[in-house]
Design an enzyme around this catalytic site. Structure first.
Site, PDB file in Angstrom:
ATOM      1  N   CYS A  22       0.638  -1.316   0.022  1.00 35.22           N
ATOM      2  CA  CYS A  22       0.013   0.123   0.128  1.00 35.22           C
ATOM      3  C   CYS A  22       0.796   1.302   0.039  1.00 35.22           C
ATOM      4  O   CYS A  22       0.260   2.538  -0.736  1.00 35.22           O
ATOM      5  CB  CYS A  22      -1.040  -0.161   1.205  1.00 35.22           C
ATOM      6  SG  CYS A  22      -0.401   0.692   2.544  1.00 35.22           S
ATOM      7  N   CYS A  34       2.784   2.413   4.938  1.00 38.42           N
ATOM      8  CA  CYS A  34       3.615   2.004   6.338  1.00 38.42           C
ATOM      9  C   CYS A  34       4.914   1.143   5.434  1.00 38.42           C
ATOM     10  O   CYS A  34       4.992   0.055   5.464  1.00 38.42           O
ATOM     11  CB  CYS A  34       2.980   1.067   7.219  1.00 38.42           C
ATOM     12  SG  CYS A  34       1.316   1.684   8.000  1.00 38.42           S
ATOM     13  N   CYS A  48      -7.367  -1.704   8.332  1.00 37.28           N
ATOM     14  CA  CYS A  48      -6.087  -0.756   8.451  1.00 37.28           C
ATOM     15  C   CYS A  48      -5.800  -0.728   9.702  1.00 37.28           C
ATOM     16  O   CYS A  48      -6.244  -0.070  10.732  1.00 37.28           O
ATOM     17  CB  CYS A  48      -6.395   0.669   7.970  1.00 37.28           C
ATOM     18  SG  CYS A  48      -4.975   1.600   7.993  1.00 37.28           S
ATOM     19  N   PHE A  93       0.525  30.184  10.361  1.00 38.07           N
ATOM     20  CA  PHE A  93      -0.006  29.122   9.850  1.00 38.07           C
ATOM     21  C   PHE A  93      -0.817  28.190  11.041  1.00 38.07           C
ATOM     22  O   PHE A  93      -0.529  27.317  11.098  1.00 38.07           O
ATOM     23  CB  PHE A  93       1.223  28.353   9.206  1.00 38.07           C
ATOM     24  CG  PHE A  93       2.197  28.947   8.408  1.00 38.07           C
ATOM     25  CD1 PHE A  93       1.828  29.102   6.968  1.00 38.07           C
ATOM     26  CD2 PHE A  93       3.222  29.356   8.835  1.00 38.07           C
ATOM     27  CE1 PHE A  93       2.573  29.839   6.074  1.00 38.07           C
ATOM     28  CE2 PHE A  93       4.195  30.312   7.811  1.00 38.07           C
ATOM     29  CZ  PHE A  93       3.962  30.388   6.657  1.00 38.07           C
ATOM     30  N   GLU A 133      -3.984  32.591   9.001  1.00 42.50           N
ATOM     31  CA  GLU A 133      -3.976  31.272   8.273  1.00 42.50           C
ATOM     32  C   GLU A 133      -4.782  31.531   6.742  1.00 42.50           C
ATOM     33  O   GLU A 133      -5.585  32.390   6.717  1.00 42.50           O
ATOM     34  CB  GLU A 133      -4.712  29.993   9.042  1.00 42.50           C
ATOM     35  CG  GLU A 133      -5.358  29.061   8.299  1.00 42.50           C
ATOM     36  CD  GLU A 133      -4.297  28.251   7.684  1.00 42.50           C
ATOM     37  OE1 GLU A 133      -4.119  27.602   6.491  1.00 42.50           O
ATOM     38  OE2 GLU A 133      -3.314  27.791   8.352  1.00 42.50           O
ATOM     39  N   CYS A 148       6.926  19.814   9.250  1.00 43.49           N
ATOM     40  CA  CYS A 148       6.712  18.198   9.078  1.00 43.49           C
ATOM     41  C   CYS A 148       7.761  18.078   7.824  1.00 43.49           C
ATOM     42  O   CYS A 148       7.575  16.860   7.300  1.00 43.49           O
ATOM     43  CB  CYS A 148       5.237  18.484   8.564  1.00 43.49           C
ATOM     44  SG  CYS A 148       4.709  19.491   7.064  1.00 43.49           S
TER      45      CYS A 148
END
Length: 545
Positions: free
Chosen positions: A136, A139, A238, A398, A419, A494
């Site tokens: 998939c 992971c 999942c 943000f 934002e 991130c």
């Protein structure tokens, strides 16, 4: 034929200087750092290299036997041709794994490889509990020991900060700046949001192509096959979502293909069909703490009568408190509808973070790992180092739905959040009101397009929190921050690549733009928000030098 790479070769990531110059000369996204071979050593000694060997570069379609040396940022395995050091990147290859791969495409000074067959397993091997883990793409490291996963992520952050950010790796003071990664206590069932797609044809990996030929009803509901917008791997369960969400998925899977329901999957080529996506969101009741779940059907048109039989079955589960229908008539693949209809129960569910209750609608942004978000926000508050007298002004850039700013609001004088997404600002204002927080102001605006009057919209802040999306901050915003000389900046990221670039700008300046850096990097704290995936979060503290 390329010889296998010896297991003793260097496994550290390094960066070529020409690429560093490219990174520093742009204010756009640094996504190119994700798989670039310039993040890898090319001149490391190789004991098997023959001095008389001719340069060797693999060609497209060629089959090679390779050994994965390390993981690059975003989780691709790094391999090298032993005689030349030529870099090959392979998805789903893990360190120490010996495998046969086919060169799929060549990109300048590196190539991409598709793994065909594993000859011997990687280091730190564990059996993946999920039957779909090999296919998939969600992971990628589920069959790698968790300790090895977080070590690889920590190393990737360290290399990006030192190489892209130009921070001195040999400086003893820098050793205290790089903090060890914070692992996740919960490694499965941690996601509070999952989105599955409907498709008129199931996708099977090459090893299971016989199943495709024998499939009678090949409609699919699941996750997109890696690299394909029009192929879906059917998923019955999942392990990243909780058990209640899996019960909902099972009910839908059991029913939706039945011809008596009259349901059809959307075809992204012919633009026909009804069902596009199934989105599941999980929260908690504020009073009882019990799980509550929202089911969101994204459809190509509004036909509630077609969904009602499914709604009746789903609402037999007491945890299902909301069923909504987002109608998206566009031909695109987005799950956000132009119109939203409530088919059952409430329009929102609730989640609590650090004592603040958040109303979450079908399309609201919210941290997808609630448990680890508590850890992340606690780290942010520790970096803020509030005086305790409620006197600070916080600028929350943000801000999304205001979750970070609102968790700090009761301890500061005022929070100003910005934002670009209008719906997120509406959610932030509603969340502030419902929590009785009156010292938070949320403004809709594009931080990539600020002008010279931006600073007039709020008092000079004591603390800036910046949580940009993957491309990082625009040079205009960095220039503003350098001009403001706010005592403390907390940078939440991130994407460690764009984060490293922005830290470089804030600390070292941008000479070609006449911008002088004025901050000192005090700490970089990686946080594993998403176990078994390549994603990494970082909390970085900067103070005026």
């Amino acid at each position: 034929m390329a010889a296998p790479i010896p297991g003793s070769s260097i496994r550290r990531l390094t960066l070529h200087r020409p690429f560093l110059h490219t990174l520093r000369s742009t204010s756009s996204s640094s996504e190119e750092t994700q798989f670039s071979p310039n993040l890898l050593p090319t001149n490391s000694p190789n004991p098997n290299r023959a001095s008389s060997s001719k340069p060797y570069f693999p060609k497209r379609g060629q089959t090679l036997e390779l050994v994965c040396e390390s993981l690059a940022f975003k989780g691709k395995g790094v391999c090298k041709v032993s005689d030349t050091g030529f870099v090959l990147m392979c998805d789903l290859a893990l360190p120490g794994e010996r495998f046969v791969g086919r060169v799929t495409r060549k990109k300048g000074d590196y190539a991409e490889v598709k793994k065909l067959k594993t000859l011997s397993p990687h280091w730190d091997f564990v059996s993946a509990p999920c039957e779909y883990a090999s296919y998939c793409g969600g992971c990628k490291t589920q069959n790698l020991m968790y300790d090895a996963q977080i070590k690889a992520k920590e190393q990737q952050v360290h290399e990006l900060i030192t190489r892209v950010g130009r921070f001195p790796v040999r400086d003893p003071e820098f050793t205290s700046v790089m903090m060890p990664i914070v692992p996740s206590d919960i490694q499965f069932h941690y996601r509070n949001k999952m989105e599955f797609s409907f498709c008129p044809k199931k996708w099977f990996p090459e090893s299971e192509m016989q199943k495709e030929q024998n499939a009678l009803n090949d409609y699919a509901l699941g996750l997109h096959a890696p690299g394909f917008f029009d192929k879906v791997l059917n998923i019955d369960k999942c392990l990243l979502q909780n058990e209640v969400a899996n019960k909902v998925l099972a009910i839908v899977q059991d029913c939706w293909r039945d011809p008596n329901y009259g349901l059809s999957p959307y075809n992204c080529h012919s633009h026909t069909g009804f069902l596009k996506h199934l989105m599941l969101r999980t929260g908690r009741d504020v009073d009882t703490g019990l799980t509550e779940l929202m089911v969101n059907f994204v459809t190509s048109s509004y036909k509630p009568e077609l969904l009602q039989p499914l709604v009746k079955k789903l609402t037999l589960l007491p945890e299902v408190v909301s069923v909504v229908n987002n109608v998206n008539t566009s031909v695109g693949n987005t799950s956000v509808g132009e119109e939203e209809y409530i088919l059952y129960g409430k329009s929102t569910i609730t989640e609590v973070l650090r004592g603040v209750a958040f109303q979450i609608s079908a399309n609201s942004f919210f941290q997808t790992n609630t448990h680890q978000a508590e850890v992340l926000y606690k780290l942010i508050e520790e970096c803020a180092d509030l005086r305790g007298d409620g006197s600070e002004i916080v600028l929350d850039l943000f801000c999304g739905t205001g979750s970070i700013g609102l968790t700090l609001a009761r301890k500061v004088k005022h929070v100003y959040g910005y934002e670009v997404v209008p719906q997120a600002i509406s959610d932030a204002r509603r969340n502030a009101s419902q929590n009785g927080i009156h010292n938070a102001t949320f403004v809709q605006g594009d931080l990539n397009k600020i002008n010279d009057h931006f600073e007039d919209e709020f008092p000079k802040p004591d603390i800036v929190i910046s949580d940009p999306n993957r491309p990082g901050m625009h040079l205009k915003l960095i220039k503003f921050l350098l001009k403001q000389m706010v005592p403390r900046i907390i940078y939440v990221s991130c994407n460690p690549a764009s984060c490293a670039r922005d830290l470089d700008y804030l600390c070292h300046g941008v000479e070609e733009k006449g911008m002088e850096g004025c901050y000192k990097l005090k700490s970089v704290q990686p946080v594993d928000m998403f176990p078994h995936t390549p994603h990494i979060e970082c909390v970085c503290l900067l103070e005026l030098a």
